[in-house]
Design an enzyme around this catalytic site. Structure first.
Site, PDB file in Angstrom:
ATOM      1  N   ARG A  74       0.957  -1.145   0.091  1.00 51.39           N
ATOM      2  CA  ARG A  74      -0.122   0.092   0.065  1.00 51.39           C
ATOM      3  C   ARG A  74       0.713   1.170   0.009  1.00 51.39           C
ATOM      4  O   ARG A  74       1.478   1.492   1.094  1.00 51.39           O
ATOM      5  CB  ARG A  74      -0.949  -0.113   1.056  1.00 51.39           C
ATOM      6  CG  ARG A  74      -1.874   1.161   1.378  1.00 51.39           C
ATOM      7  CD  ARG A  74      -2.931   1.203   0.152  1.00 51.39           C
ATOM      8  NE  ARG A  74      -3.729   0.025   0.387  1.00 51.39           N
ATOM      9  CZ  ARG A  74      -4.516  -0.392  -0.754  1.00 51.39           C
ATOM     10  NH1 ARG A  74      -4.426   0.232  -1.760  1.00 51.39           N
ATOM     11  NH2 ARG A  74      -5.139  -1.567  -0.440  1.00 51.39           N
ATOM     12  N   ARG A 100       2.325  -6.227 -10.413  1.00 49.84           N
ATOM     13  CA  ARG A 100       2.788  -5.572  -9.094  1.00 49.84           C
ATOM     14  C   ARG A 100       2.999  -6.605  -7.828  1.00 49.84           C
ATOM     15  O   ARG A 100       3.588  -6.239  -6.893  1.00 49.84           O
ATOM     16  CB  ARG A 100       1.543  -4.655  -8.691  1.00 49.84           C
ATOM     17  CG  ARG A 100       0.417  -5.221  -8.346  1.00 49.84           C
ATOM     18  CD  ARG A 100      -0.761  -4.052  -7.920  1.00 49.84           C
ATOM     19  NE  ARG A 100      -1.983  -4.355  -7.866  1.00 49.84           N
ATOM     20  CZ  ARG A 100      -2.814  -4.008  -6.921  1.00 49.84           C
ATOM     21  NH1 ARG A 100      -3.018  -2.803  -6.517  1.00 49.84           N
ATOM     22  NH2 ARG A 100      -4.235  -4.501  -6.849  1.00 49.84           N
ATOM     23  N   HIS A 170       0.352   3.759 -10.510  1.00 48.93           N
ATOM     24  CA  HIS A 170      -0.584   3.975  -9.771  1.00 48.93           C
ATOM     25  C   HIS A 170       0.137   4.521  -8.388  1.00 48.93           C
ATOM     26  O   HIS A 170       0.093   4.237  -7.620  1.00 48.93           O
ATOM     27  CB  HIS A 170      -1.109   2.627  -9.149  1.00 48.93           C
ATOM     28  CG  HIS A 170      -2.293   2.752  -8.292  1.00 48.93           C
ATOM     29  ND1 HIS A 170      -2.502   3.281  -7.090  1.00 48.93           N
ATOM     30  CD2 HIS A 170      -3.365   2.038  -8.293  1.00 48.93           C
ATOM     31  CE1 HIS A 170      -3.665   3.326  -6.701  1.00 48.93           C
ATOM     32  NE2 HIS A 170      -4.234   2.308  -7.546  1.00 48.93           N
ATOM     33  N   ASP A 214     -12.840   8.414  -7.077  1.00 47.72           N
ATOM     34  CA  ASP A 214     -12.230   7.118  -7.791  1.00 47.72           C
ATOM     35  C   ASP A 214     -12.558   7.598  -9.155  1.00 47.72           C
ATOM     36  O   ASP A 214     -13.725   7.054  -9.682  1.00 47.72           O
ATOM     37  CB  ASP A 214     -12.851   6.060  -7.168  1.00 47.72           C
ATOM     38  CG  ASP A 214     -12.001   5.101  -7.952  1.00 47.72           C
ATOM     39  OD1 ASP A 214     -11.161   4.939  -8.783  1.00 47.72           O
ATOM     40  OD2 ASP A 214     -12.375   3.690  -7.577  1.00 47.72           O
ATOM     41  N   GLU A 273      -2.621   8.798 -11.232  1.00 51.15           N
ATOM     42  CA  GLU A 273      -1.939   7.697 -12.119  1.00 51.15           C
ATOM     43  C   GLU A 273      -1.814   7.939 -13.498  1.00 51.15           C
ATOM     44  O   GLU A 273      -2.795   8.380 -14.229  1.00 51.15           O
ATOM     45  CB  GLU A 273      -2.725   6.543 -11.643  1.00 51.15           C
ATOM     46  CG  GLU A 273      -3.055   6.309 -10.388  1.00 51.15           C
ATOM     47  CD  GLU A 273      -4.024   5.056 -10.065  1.00 51.15           C
ATOM     48  OE1 GLU A 273      -4.086   4.214 -10.780  1.00 51.15           O
ATOM     49  OE2 GLU A 273      -4.823   5.062  -8.938  1.00 51.15           O
TER      50      GLU A 273
HETATM   51  C1  BG6 Z   1      -7.499   2.838  -8.117  1.00 46.50           C
HETATM   52  C2  BG6 Z   1      -8.739   2.287  -8.425  1.00 46.50           C
HETATM   53  O1  BG6 Z   1      -6.697   2.980  -9.239  1.00 46.50           O
HETATM   54  O2  BG6 Z   1      -6.891   1.958  -7.245  1.00 46.50           O
HETATM   55  C3  BG6 Z   1      -9.624   2.099  -7.077  1.00 46.50           C
HETATM   56  O3  BG6 Z   1      -9.405   3.181  -9.373  1.00 46.50           O
HETATM   57  C4  BG6 Z   1      -8.883   0.946  -6.346  1.00 46.50           C
HETATM   58  O4  BG6 Z   1     -11.138   1.682  -7.516  1.00 46.50           O
HETATM   59  C5  BG6 Z   1      -7.557   1.667  -6.168  1.00 46.50           C
HETATM   60  O5  BG6 Z   1      -9.720   0.765  -5.173  1.00 46.50           O
HETATM   61  C6  BG6 Z   1      -6.654   0.673  -4.987  1.00 46.50           C
HETATM   62  O6  BG6 Z   1      -6.689  -0.492  -5.560  1.00 46.50           O
HETATM   63  P1  BG6 Z   1      -5.809  -1.911  -4.964  1.00 46.50           P
HETATM   64  O7  BG6 Z   1      -6.349  -2.989  -5.769  1.00 46.50           O
HETATM   65  O8  BG6 Z   1      -4.404  -1.573  -4.840  1.00 46.50           O
HETATM   66  O9  BG6 Z   1      -6.620  -1.796  -3.454  1.00 46.50           O
END
Ligand code: BG6
Length: 301
Positions: A74, A100, A170, A214, A273
């Site tokens: 995260r 990833r 991202h 989002d 992103e």
């Molecule tokens: C974003 C998406 O790019 O990533 C969201 O638009 C999503 O919908 C977020 O919740 C986080 O995704 P993840 O899979 O890393 O929890």
């Protein structure tokens, strides 16, 4: 020889780049040069930090980030590839693709003339990823850590058939406070809203935040910025071969459910992103390459 020792033997640059062990067997390239510091994990070629000297971090990493094999961290710069969001036809395949969560190999490292450090990674596919993505292909991520952070994600199609990819860098940006930032450069762009009733809407003016956000902005120009009145800085995001910009902040309820943000962690980050997603997925022709890239630079205000 251990993997760590072998990586250091082949790719370390004395005084500038060394490989280090992180928790749970994670290995990361740790870079410190005259311009900046950065740390990049081999799993996911995941950039965990970037901090120009004398400045606040540019990239946010959750204090509760878990380093687990096969799970995404995260924060940092998760690489979404070869699809963005849910898989088009199989909901059992991982969201945002597998890049990833798999190991990448180091392909090269070098010091540039201006004192920046460049390191390149190539994805290591396995039987599980090939079952999800049965195309002869490769992905390469190159990070150049200098006064700015430049990232290139290159997809190579080694087959004789075209395929279509979705992709995103991202990036979680470190900000003063979600209430004190705005994202500029998206005025007039259409976006797909993934919150509430959803739908396709058009951005009016700069984007500010007052709840879960989002959005996939479509057909976006190459440049946008995060203007942070709290940190008195502007992060410029200059993308190439990227036609979508995804903006995401989970807000309280969603962040609580996700469990790896920390009590108020989400308020200090925003994801902007560089992407090719939804209407903007990319066809990569046989025996050809597609490279999406971005440069992050910071200006004082
Ligand atoms: C974003 C998406 O790019 O990533 C969201 O638009 C999503 O919908 C977020 O919740 C986080 O995704 P993840 O899979 O890393 O929890």
């Amino acid at each position: 020889m251990s993997q760590l020792a072998e990586l250091n033997r082949r790719f370390a640059i004395p005084g500038m780049l060394e490989f280090k062990a992180l928790p749970n067997g994670y290995i990361a390239a740790s870079i410190a040069n005259k311009h900046a510091g950065a740390c990049i994990a081999l799993q996911g070629a995941h950039i965990l930090s970037f901090q120009p000297r004398g400045q606040e971090p540019v990239i946010w990493l959750s204090p509760l980030a878990k380093f687990e094999a096969g799970k995404s961290v995260r924060g940092g710069v998760p690489v979404c590839w070869p699809w963005f969001g849910p898989h088009a036809s199989n909901p059992a395949f991982p969201g945002h693709g597998f890049a990833r969560t798999v190991p990448w190999r180091v392909a090269s490292s070098e010091m540039l003339e201006d004192g920046a450090t460049r390191i390149a990674f190539e994805i290591e596919q396995n039987d599980a990823t090939r079952a999800q993505w049965p195309h002869a292909s490769s992905a390469r991520l190159t990070a150049t850590v200098g006064k700015t952070l430049h990232i290139e994600l290159t997809t190579r199609n080694n087959s004789y058939d075209a395929f279509t990819i979705g992709e995103a860098l991202h990036t979680y940006f470190h900000i003063s406070d979600i209430g004190k930032v705005e994202v500029t450069g998206l005025n007039g762009c259409d976006y797909l809203d993934k919150v509430g009733a959803g739908g396709r809407k058009t951005q009016q003016g700069a984007l500010t935040f007052s709840g879960e956000t989002d959005r996939i902005y479509l057909n976006t120009p190459g440049n946008c910025a995060i203007v942070d009145s709290g940190l008195k800085r502007r992060i410029r995001i200059a993308s190439e071969n990227s036609r979508s910009t995804v903006v995401w902040t989970p807000w309280t309820e969603k962040a609580d459910k996700m469990g790896d943000f920390g009590p108020d962690g989400w308020g200090g980050m925003v994801c902007v992103e560089t992407a090719n997603a939804a209407d903007n997925v990319v066809r990569v022709g046989p025996q050809s390459e597609h490279c999406m890239s971005v440069t992050y630079s910071v200006e004082k205000m």
